[in-house]
Design a protein around this motif. Structure first.
Motif, mmCIF file in Angstrom:
data_model
loop_
_atom_site.group_PDB
_atom_site.id
_atom_site.type_symbol
_atom_site.label_atom_id
_atom_site.label_comp_id
_atom_site.label_asym_id
_atom_site.label_seq_id
_atom_site.Cartn_x
_atom_site.Cartn_y
_atom_site.Cartn_z
ATOM 1 N N GLU A 155 -2.216 -4.153 -0.525
ATOM 2 C CA GLU A 155 -1.528 -3.445 0.566
ATOM 3 C C GLU A 155 -0.043 -3.236 0.283
ATOM 4 O O GLU A 155 0.510 -2.191 0.611
ATOM 5 C CB GLU A 155 -1.753 -4.190 1.878
ATOM 6 C CG GLU A 155 -3.195 -4.091 2.342
ATOM 7 C CD GLU A 155 -3.516 -5.000 3.520
ATOM 8 O OE1 GLU A 155 -2.961 -6.114 3.613
ATOM 9 O OE2 GLU A 155 -4.327 -4.573 4.352
ATOM 10 N N ALA A 156 0.607 -4.212 -0.340
ATOM 11 C CA ALA A 156 2.036 -4.079 -0.630
ATOM 12 C C ALA A 156 2.283 -2.932 -1.610
ATOM 13 O O ALA A 156 3.186 -2.112 -1.401
ATOM 14 C CB ALA A 156 2.583 -5.389 -1.179
ATOM 15 N N SER A 157 1.487 -2.855 -2.663
ATOM 16 C CA SER A 157 1.634 -1.769 -3.644
ATOM 17 C C SER A 157 1.329 -0.418 -3.005
ATOM 18 O O SER A 157 2.000 0.577 -3.277
ATOM 19 C CB SER A 157 0.699 -1.991 -4.831
ATOM 20 O OG SER A 157 1.006 -3.185 -5.488
ATOM 21 N N PHE A 158 0.312 -0.385 -2.150
ATOM 22 C CA PHE A 158 -0.062 0.841 -1.469
ATOM 23 C C PHE A 158 1.069 1.338 -0.574
ATOM 24 O O PHE A 158 1.373 2.536 -0.560
ATOM 25 C CB PHE A 158 -1.333 0.614 -0.642
ATOM 26 C CG PHE A 158 -1.730 1.794 0.199
ATOM 27 C CD1 PHE A 158 -2.330 2.902 -0.378
ATOM 28 C CD2 PHE A 158 -1.505 1.796 1.563
ATOM 29 C CE1 PHE A 158 -2.693 3.999 0.397
ATOM 30 C CE2 PHE A 158 -1.872 2.874 2.346
ATOM 31 C CZ PHE A 158 -2.465 3.982 1.758
ATOM 32 N N LYS A 159 1.710 0.439 0.156
ATOM 33 C CA LYS A 159 2.792 0.851 1.058
ATOM 34 C C LYS A 159 3.967 1.433 0.301
ATOM 35 O O LYS A 159 4.631 2.348 0.789
ATOM 36 C CB LYS A 159 3.226 -0.328 1.919
ATOM 37 C CG LYS A 159 2.218 -0.632 3.000
ATOM 38 C CD LYS A 159 2.653 -1.777 3.874
ATOM 39 C CE LYS A 159 1.557 -2.051 4.899
ATOM 40 N NZ LYS A 159 1.874 -3.166 5.763
ATOM 41 N N VAL A 160 4.223 0.936 -0.911
ATOM 42 C CA VAL A 160 5.307 1.464 -1.732
ATOM 43 C C VAL A 160 4.982 2.876 -2.212
ATOM 44 O O VAL A 160 5.836 3.750 -2.224
ATOM 45 C CB VAL A 160 5.590 0.536 -2.939
ATOM 46 C CG1 VAL A 160 6.539 1.181 -3.939
ATOM 47 C CG2 VAL A 160 6.147 -0.797 -2.463
ATOM 48 N N ASN A 161 3.722 3.106 -2.606
ATOM 49 C CA ASN A 161 3.335 4.407 -3.134
ATOM 50 C C ASN A 161 1.882 4.715 -2.802
ATOM 51 O O ASN A 161 0.986 4.515 -3.619
ATOM 52 C CB ASN A 161 3.558 4.452 -4.650
ATOM 53 C CG ASN A 161 3.469 5.858 -5.203
ATOM 54 O OD1 ASN A 161 3.154 6.801 -4.485
ATOM 55 N ND2 ASN A 161 3.741 6.000 -6.482
ATOM 56 N N PRO A 162 1.615 5.223 -1.585
ATOM 57 C CA PRO A 162 0.240 5.486 -1.173
ATOM 58 C C PRO A 162 -0.496 6.506 -2.040
ATOM 59 O O PRO A 162 -1.722 6.507 -2.105
ATOM 60 C CB PRO A 162 0.353 5.985 0.266
ATOM 61 C CG PRO A 162 1.779 6.005 0.609
ATOM 62 C CD PRO A 162 2.571 5.519 -0.539
ATOM 63 N N SER A 163 0.227 7.369 -2.744
ATOM 64 C CA SER A 163 -0.443 8.373 -3.569
ATOM 65 C C SER A 163 -1.086 7.774 -4.817
ATOM 66 O O SER A 163 -1.786 8.477 -5.551
ATOM 67 C CB SER A 163 0.519 9.492 -3.966
ATOM 68 O OG SER A 163 1.480 9.010 -4.870
ATOM 69 N N GLU A 164 -0.892 6.485 -5.045
ATOM 70 C CA GLU A 164 -1.561 5.820 -6.162
ATOM 71 C C GLU A 164 -2.989 5.424 -5.809
ATOM 72 O O GLU A 164 -3.777 5.080 -6.682
ATOM 73 C CB GLU A 164 -0.771 4.589 -6.617
ATOM 74 C CG GLU A 164 0.515 4.933 -7.334
ATOM 75 C CD GLU A 164 0.280 5.718 -8.623
ATOM 76 O OE1 GLU A 164 -0.483 5.241 -9.484
ATOM 77 O OE2 GLU A 164 0.847 6.811 -8.757
ATOM 78 N N SER A 165 -3.325 5.471 -4.514
ATOM 79 C CA SER A 165 -4.688 5.147 -4.099
ATOM 80 C C SER A 165 -5.570 6.373 -4.224
ATOM 81 O O SER A 165 -5.128 7.502 -4.013
ATOM 82 C CB SER A 165 -4.695 4.644 -2.652
ATOM 83 O OG SER A 165 -5.995 4.232 -2.291
ATOM 84 N N ASN A 166 -6.825 6.142 -4.588
ATOM 85 C CA ASN A 166 -7.809 7.206 -4.807
ATOM 86 C C ASN A 166 -7.379 8.115 -5.946
ATOM 87 O O ASN A 166 -7.537 9.329 -5.908
ATOM 88 C CB ASN A 166 -8.066 8.009 -3.531
ATOM 89 C CG ASN A 166 -9.446 8.634 -3.529
ATOM 90 O OD1 ASN A 166 -10.343 8.212 -4.241
ATOM 91 N ND2 ASN A 166 -9.617 9.656 -2.720
ATOM 92 N N ARG A 167 -6.832 7.490 -6.987
ATOM 93 C CA ARG A 167 -6.341 8.210 -8.158
ATOM 94 C C ARG A 167 -7.274 7.975 -9.337
ATOM 95 O O ARG A 167 -7.755 6.869 -9.537
ATOM 96 C CB ARG A 167 -4.936 7.733 -8.488
ATOM 97 C CG ARG A 167 -4.288 8.558 -9.549
ATOM 98 C CD ARG A 167 -2.804 8.426 -9.556
ATOM 99 N NE ARG A 167 -2.284 9.386 -10.517
ATOM 100 C CZ ARG A 167 -1.110 9.279 -11.093
ATOM 101 N NH1 ARG A 167 -0.329 8.270 -10.777
ATOM 102 N NH2 ARG A 167 -0.711 10.165 -11.950
ATOM 103 N N VAL A 168 -7.504 9.026 -10.127
ATOM 104 C CA VAL A 168 -8.422 8.959 -11.271
ATOM 105 C C VAL A 168 -7.695 9.414 -12.532
ATOM 106 O O VAL A 168 -6.977 10.416 -12.520
ATOM 107 C CB VAL A 168 -9.652 9.871 -11.047
ATOM 108 C CG1 VAL A 168 -10.561 9.872 -12.258
ATOM 109 C CG2 VAL A 168 -10.417 9.457 -9.803
ATOM 110 N N TRP A 169 -7.918 8.650 -13.600
ATOM 111 C CA TRP A 169 -7.480 9.049 -14.934
ATOM 112 C C TRP A 169 -8.721 9.201 -15.794
ATOM 113 O O TRP A 169 -9.643 8.386 -15.727
ATOM 114 C CB TRP A 169 -6.595 7.988 -15.576
ATOM 115 C CG TRP A 169 -5.268 7.816 -14.934
ATOM 116 C CD1 TRP A 169 -4.098 8.427 -15.269
ATOM 117 C CD2 TRP A 169 -4.945 6.940 -13.850
ATOM 118 N NE1 TRP A 169 -3.085 7.997 -14.448
ATOM 119 C CE2 TRP A 169 -3.580 7.081 -13.576
ATOM 120 C CE3 TRP A 169 -5.694 6.050 -13.078
ATOM 121 C CZ2 TRP A 169 -2.944 6.369 -12.570
ATOM 122 C CZ3 TRP A 169 -5.069 5.343 -12.075
ATOM 123 C CH2 TRP A 169 -3.704 5.509 -11.834
#
Length: 140
Positions: A56-70
């Motif tokens: 949750e802490a990482s998500f709050k800093v940068n929510p656009s990193e969630s549901n990301r695919v490489w």
């Protein structure tokens, strides 16, 4: 056999929950990887799926990193010539704007199987290309 690495990350709350759109993307990924395994096996390419959790802490800093695919080390949107957007999601995500993907005139909250397949097939085609050592040189 060459590997085609597919990495997906999403928010997982302290209660072990993820949002509806990430759950839907996960189901689409599982279907896409299954189809890719069948299609790419005769070419000597094995797709692998790695899932990563964002706290949750990482998500709050940068929510656009969630549901990301490489795929093969590059963001999925790079293989598609797509863009990234955001929109409100659900209670798991709180007040954050979550990642969307924009292709043509459409915006997707959950990542559809057909986009995953398209991006992965473009990436896989690069694995089939001859290396620079075997490519003809201009004028020679």
């Amino acid at each position: 056999m060459r590997t085609l690495p597919i990495v997906w990350q999403r928010l997982v709350s302290s209660e072990g929950k993820t949002c509806v759109r990430c759950d839907a993307s996960h189901q689409e990924l599982l279907r896409a990887v299954s189809k890719l395994k069948e299609a790419l096996n005769p070419l000597g390419i094995e797709p692998t799926l790695e899932t990563r959790e964002l706290d949750e802490a990482s998500f709050k800093v940068n929510p656009s990193e969630s549901n990301r695919v490489w795929i093969a080390g590059s963001p999925m949107e790079a293989w598609l010539g797509a863009g990234v957007g955001s929109s409100r999601c659900c209670a798991v995500c709180g007040e954050s704007e979550c990642r969307t993907i924009k292709v043509g005139g459409s915006e997707f909250e959950a990542i559809p199987e057909h986009l995953l397949l398209s991006a992965a097939l473009v990436a896989a085609s690069r694995l089939l290309a001859p290396t620079s050592e075997t490519q003809p040189r201009p004028g020679g």
